[in-house]
Design a protein around this motif. Structure first.
Motif, PDB file in Angstrom:
ATOM      1  N   ALA A   1       7.647 -12.799   1.665  1.00  0.00           N
ATOM      2  CA  ALA A   1       6.869 -12.171   2.996  1.00  0.00           C
ATOM      3  C   ALA A   1       8.128 -12.133   4.020  1.00  0.00           C
ATOM      4  O   ALA A   1       8.770 -12.979   4.228  1.00  0.00           O
ATOM      5  N   HIS A   2       7.869 -10.999   4.836  1.00  0.00           N
ATOM      6  CA  HIS A   2       8.938 -10.559   5.602  1.00  0.00           C
ATOM      7  C   HIS A   2       7.956 -10.680   6.989  1.00  0.00           C
ATOM      8  O   HIS A   2       7.043 -10.000   7.204  1.00  0.00           O
TER       9      HIS A   2
ATOM     10  N   THR B   1      -2.118  -0.951  11.793  1.00  0.00           N
ATOM     11  CA  THR B   1      -1.313   0.147  11.809  1.00  0.00           C
ATOM     12  C   THR B   1      -0.457   0.418  10.498  1.00  0.00           C
ATOM     13  O   THR B   1       0.363   1.584  10.351  1.00  0.00           O
ATOM     14  N   GLY B   2      -0.640  -0.527   9.559  1.00  0.00           N
ATOM     15  CA  GLY B   2      -0.057  -0.302   8.412  1.00  0.00           C
ATOM     16  C   GLY B   2      -0.586  -1.534   7.474  1.00  0.00           C
ATOM     17  O   GLY B   2      -0.946  -2.566   7.900  1.00  0.00           O
ATOM     18  N   PRO B   3       0.090  -1.490   6.029  1.00  0.00           N
ATOM     19  CA  PRO B   3      -0.250  -2.678   5.169  1.00  0.00           C
ATOM     20  C   PRO B   3       0.573  -3.925   5.539  1.00  0.00           C
ATOM     21  O   PRO B   3       1.734  -3.983   5.786  1.00  0.00           O
ATOM     22  N   HIS B   4      -0.302  -5.082   5.809  1.00  0.00           N
ATOM     23  CA  HIS B   4       0.142  -6.154   6.175  1.00  0.00           C
ATOM     24  C   HIS B   4      -0.911  -7.174   5.979  1.00  0.00           C
ATOM     25  O   HIS B   4      -1.813  -7.190   5.693  1.00  0.00           O
TER      26      HIS B   4
ATOM     27  N   ALA C   1       3.555  -6.766   3.698  1.00  0.00           N
ATOM     28  CA  ALA C   1       3.103  -6.841   2.377  1.00  0.00           C
ATOM     29  C   ALA C   1       2.511  -5.536   1.815  1.00  0.00           C
ATOM     30  O   ALA C   1       1.518  -4.978   2.539  1.00  0.00           O
ATOM     31  N   ALA C   2       3.026  -5.323   0.910  1.00  0.00           N
ATOM     32  CA  ALA C   2       2.264  -3.791   0.041  1.00  0.00           C
ATOM     33  C   ALA C   2       0.912  -4.361  -0.280  1.00  0.00           C
ATOM     34  O   ALA C   2       0.458  -5.293  -0.649  1.00  0.00           O
TER      35      ALA C   2
ATOM     36  N   SER D   1      -3.517  -8.604  -0.176  1.00  0.00           N
ATOM     37  CA  SER D   1      -3.339  -8.032   1.265  1.00  0.00           C
ATOM     38  C   SER D   1      -3.455  -6.632   1.118  1.00  0.00           C
ATOM     39  O   SER D   1      -3.754  -5.743   0.189  1.00  0.00           O
ATOM     40  N   GLY D   2      -3.845  -5.827   2.531  1.00  0.00           N
ATOM     41  CA  GLY D   2      -4.255  -4.507   2.579  1.00  0.00           C
ATOM     42  C   GLY D   2      -3.860  -4.025   3.999  1.00  0.00           C
ATOM     43  O   GLY D   2      -3.058  -4.381   4.464  1.00  0.00           O
ATOM     44  N   ASN D   3      -4.895  -2.996   4.354  1.00  0.00           N
ATOM     45  CA  ASN D   3      -4.749  -2.208   5.453  1.00  0.00           C
ATOM     46  C   ASN D   3      -6.197  -1.923   6.205  1.00  0.00           C
ATOM     47  O   ASN D   3      -6.120  -0.793   6.794  1.00  0.00           O
ATOM     48  N   THR D   4      -6.872  -2.965   6.373  1.00  0.00           N
ATOM     49  CA  THR D   4      -8.299  -2.704   6.800  1.00  0.00           C
ATOM     50  C   THR D   4      -8.276  -3.130   8.274  1.00  0.00           C
ATOM     51  O   THR D   4      -7.529  -4.121   8.713  1.00  0.00           O
TER      52      THR D   4
END
Length: 390
Positions: A233-234, A331-334, A260-261, A324-327
């Motif tokens: 993870a970044h 502002t983006g997948p994380h 995370a994608a 992980s997702g983007n819900t």
């Protein structure tokens, strides 16, 4: 993509003496399953007559279900004078099925693949990433995930890795025809890192049959909490005040954001009970866990929940609880990961959790006897590397 068709002419000597040689024509066709292409259609498009398509599929009934065919699967048809003589179907290096002609009928079977289990040494020097270090050493990059799992209590393999760090591991390798199919158990491992120092662990099976990792003195390698909820993870946003990327004003950031994608597995950092497993609005799909000693963890902006994860269910450390997702307000997948202690948010990155129980004293002698040869193998590599330096 279709592969070439080869026509092979073979001379077959007739049984009668001094008879002229007769030529039998064999046609070999190699194909791949294409998108939205049922197996029967693929066979017909490869030139197999409809009646032989049915005979071939019937021969594999109970052996292979063609509904499980996947795009990219390979198959080969060997036709003798226009009739099917041999069929080969491959999904992977260990999953292969065949149909051969036996008189007036066809016989299907799963090909037996010889797999050998070996114990080998993996030695990595990290100059850029664990992934590239594995490739440079001639290993499957998945070994990075294996090591991340072993050292998950002590090393965050994104934040803690430095150029020049070294990792060594004695690991089971399942090999077929000289190719590594997969890695098995890690028996012993050492990590020498600039930021984390030297970590050294050994796998040991307890009397109840369960295995765990311990340090050389018998102390547990496990801690109550993992260093991170993701194997790799970044960190994109740390704990503390920040200008919110959506609301555009300074707001307390009560957790850590990891890039995370969508679909990256998220694991429970500790044993616990699920208290939340639903959409929380701004947090999107959320899972919260209650742990011992007043700790609680929350995982936000998820794409979906892990199997069986619902309010009231028990989960164990390293269990995949979500993806992980983007819900929500994102502002983006994380992944947003938050840690609470006694109801107040604390910084997950600066916690120092205690180790779990060490080996009982009555097992120490057996443990030392079993890990001694493993330690010698790791040390022998270290000594050899040091002696090769100019």
């Amino acid at each position: 993509m279709r592969l070439a068709t080869a026509v092979v002419c073979l001379g077959l000597l007739l049984a009668a003496p001094f008879a002229e040689a007769s030529t039998v024509r064999y046609t070999v066709k190699n194909r791949r399953i294409e998108p939205n292409q049922p197996m029967a259609v693929a066979l017909q498009e490869a030139g197999l007559p409809p009646e032989q398509v049915g005979a071939l599929i019937s021969a594999l009934e109970g052996v292979f279900d063609f509904r499980k065919s996947r795009v990219g699967d390979q198959f080969r048809l060997v036709m003798r004078e226009g009739e099917l003589d041999f069929f080969d179907y491959r999904q992977s290096t260990v999953d292969e099925w065949q149909v051969r002609r036996d008189g007036d009928k066809y016989v299907g079977s799963k090909r037996s693949i010889e797999v050998e289990k070996q114990v080998g040494l993996v030695s990595l020097e990290i100059n850029n990433s664990l992934y590239e270090a594995a490739l440079a050493a001639g290993e499957d990059p998945i070994i990075g995930m294996v090591l991340a799992d072993v050292f998950a209590w002590d090393i965050d393999f994104y934040r803690d890795v430095r150029r020049g760090d070294r990792a060594r591991a004695l690991v089971e390798k399942f090999v077929s025809k000289g190719r590594i199919l997969r890695y098995g158990e890690v028996l012993a491992a050492t990590y020498e890192g600039e930021s984390v120092g030297t970590k050294r662990v050994f796998r040991y099976e307890l009397p109840d049959g369960k295995a765990s990792f311990f340090q050389e003195d018998g102390a547990s390698a496990r801690k109550a909490f993992l260093k991170s909820p993701l194997k790799y993870a970044h960190v994109t946003s740390r704990f503390g005040s920040r200008v919110h990327p959506v609301l555009k004003y300074v707001k307390a950031h009560n957790g850590v954001d990891y890039a995370a994608a969508i679909g990256t597995p998220v694991w429970a950092v500790a044993d616990g009970t699920v208290t939340v497993a639903h959409n929380t609005g701004a947090g999107g799909n959320t899972v919260c866990l209650r742990h011992t000693n007043g700790f609680e963890t929350c995982y936000l902006h998820l794409s979906k929940y892990g199997s069986g994860v619902r309010a009231g269910s028990r989960v164990s450390q390293k269990q995949v609880i979500a993806y992980s997702g983007n819900t929500g307000r994102s502002t983006g997948p994380h992944l947003h990961y938050a840690l609470k202690r006694n109801g107040g948010y604390v910084n997950p990155l600066n916690q120092n959790f205690p180790r779990t129980e060490p080996l009982p004293k009555n097992l120490l002698a057996d443990f030392r006897a079993k890990v001694a040869p493993l330690a010698q193998q790791l040390d022998a590599v270290s000594v050899a590397s040091a002696s090769s330096q100019p």
